[in-house]
Design an enzyme around this catalytic site. Structure first.
Site: not given
Ligand code: R5P
Length: 314
Positions: A98, A40, A228, A131, A194, A224
């Site tokens: 989200q 906690e 991408t 985002h 893409k 992340d």
């Molecule tokens: C997606 O809409 C975001 O703008 C990034 O392109 C995305 O979150 C990147 O994720 P990752 O590095 O896992 O491909």
């Protein structure tokens, strides 16, 4: 700086909070944010904050839920200590992906987080490169969404010959962000499109724009897994780009992302310090961090003095 301003740090990114406090020339407000044995969270503010203009700096980055909960509990502590105003400075706003019901029976977690912050007692929010800009509308309190672009543009101009630069959006969704940066350095824009033509077939990457011989700079809000970026870098080089860099605001860099980027064809990934760098990020050969501390510091100063924040980006 108004005397009543108080800067508090959660545990997500103390280094950034310290650089903000240094910019403002104010000491960090003494405060303990610790755990009981059962994990906690316990918060104690060790200075008087009655009637003060308070700013909690906390990115809701990994471990996201712990950092979010710290922010909520710090807010509660400030509210019960009679702070005059509480601003949540959330350099990286987690749960932002989200932001809509992508399919049936799913939540809109970004809206839930906005509700939680408001309910806890946050009076205003200061964040960076949300985002999706419309997340500002999830809050019924003032929300300033700062842009990392000016910090990136300064870095690009200091280090590159912008005459040969092409700014690239790694997907169609990021075009507005990439175009805004391209405009600031007077560079052309390309887009990675893409597509999966048929279910079960692998994705095809089309490049809209001629990147032959260009220094390409991929611009995005989040890296992340790195998928991408690395895929876009491969596609750009296959179409004749000279080299590929990336400027991304939030280095989420989960799982094996750092290793993936180190092994990729990206010349360099530049991220901001909105999320505290892990040791792996710090030692990565092709990742560099630039600071948004002064940008946030200036926005806080202007908020405290009731001056325009948007004019920072004119
Ligand atoms: C997606 O809409 C975001 O703008 C990034 O392109 C995305 O979150 C990147 O994720 P990752 O590095 O896992 O491909």
């Amino acid at each position: 700086m108004p005397e009543a301003i108080k800067i508090l740090s959660g545990n997500s990114n103390r280094a950034l909070t310290e650089s903000i406090a240094a910019y403002l020339g104010v000491p960090l407000t003494k405060c303990q944010v610790r755990r009981f044995a059962d994990m906690e969270i316990f918060v104690e503010i060790l200075e008087n904050v009655r009637g003060k203009d308070t700013f909690i700096v906390q990115s809701t980055s990994f471990p996201t839920n712990d950092h979010l909960m710290e922010l909520l509990i710090m807010t509660d502590a400030l509210r019960r200590s009679s702070a005059k105003r509480i601003t949540a400075v959330v350099p990286y706003f987690g749960y932002a992906r989200q932001d809509r019901r992508a399919s049936g029976r799913t939540p809109i977690s970004a809206k839930l987080v906005a509700n939680l912050l408001t309910q806890a007692g946050v009076d205003r929010v200061l964040t960076v490169d949300l985002h999706a800009g419309q997340i500002q509308g999830f809050f019924d309190i003032p929300t300033d969404n700062l842009f990392g672009a000016p910090v990136m543009v300064r870095d690009i101009k200091d280090r590159m010959d912008t005459k040969n630069v092409m700014i690239v959006s790694p997907d169609v969704g990021g075009v507005v962000r990439a175009r805004a940066l391209a405009k600031r350095i007077d560079a052309p824009l390309a887009i990675v499109d893409k597509r999966r033509e048929r279910a079960g077939e692998s994705e095809v990457m089309n490049i809209i724009g001629d990147v032959t011989g260009r220094t390409c700079i991929l611009v995005d809000d989040i890296v992340d897994s790195g998928g991408t970026l690395c895929n876009a870098a491969d596609a750009l080089l296959a179409k004749g780009a000279k080299e590929v860099y990336a400027y991304i605001t939030h280095g989420v860099l989960s799982g094996g992302a750092v290793a993936r980027i180190a092994a990729s064809k990206l010349k360099q990934l530049v991220i901001t310090d909105s999320i505290q760098a892990t040791e792996a990020v710090r030692v990565a050969p092709n990742i560099r961090t630039i600071s948004i501390g002064p940008l946030l510091g200036e926005a806080i100063a202007r908020t405290a003095k009731e001056e325009s924040v948007s004019s920072l980006f004119d």
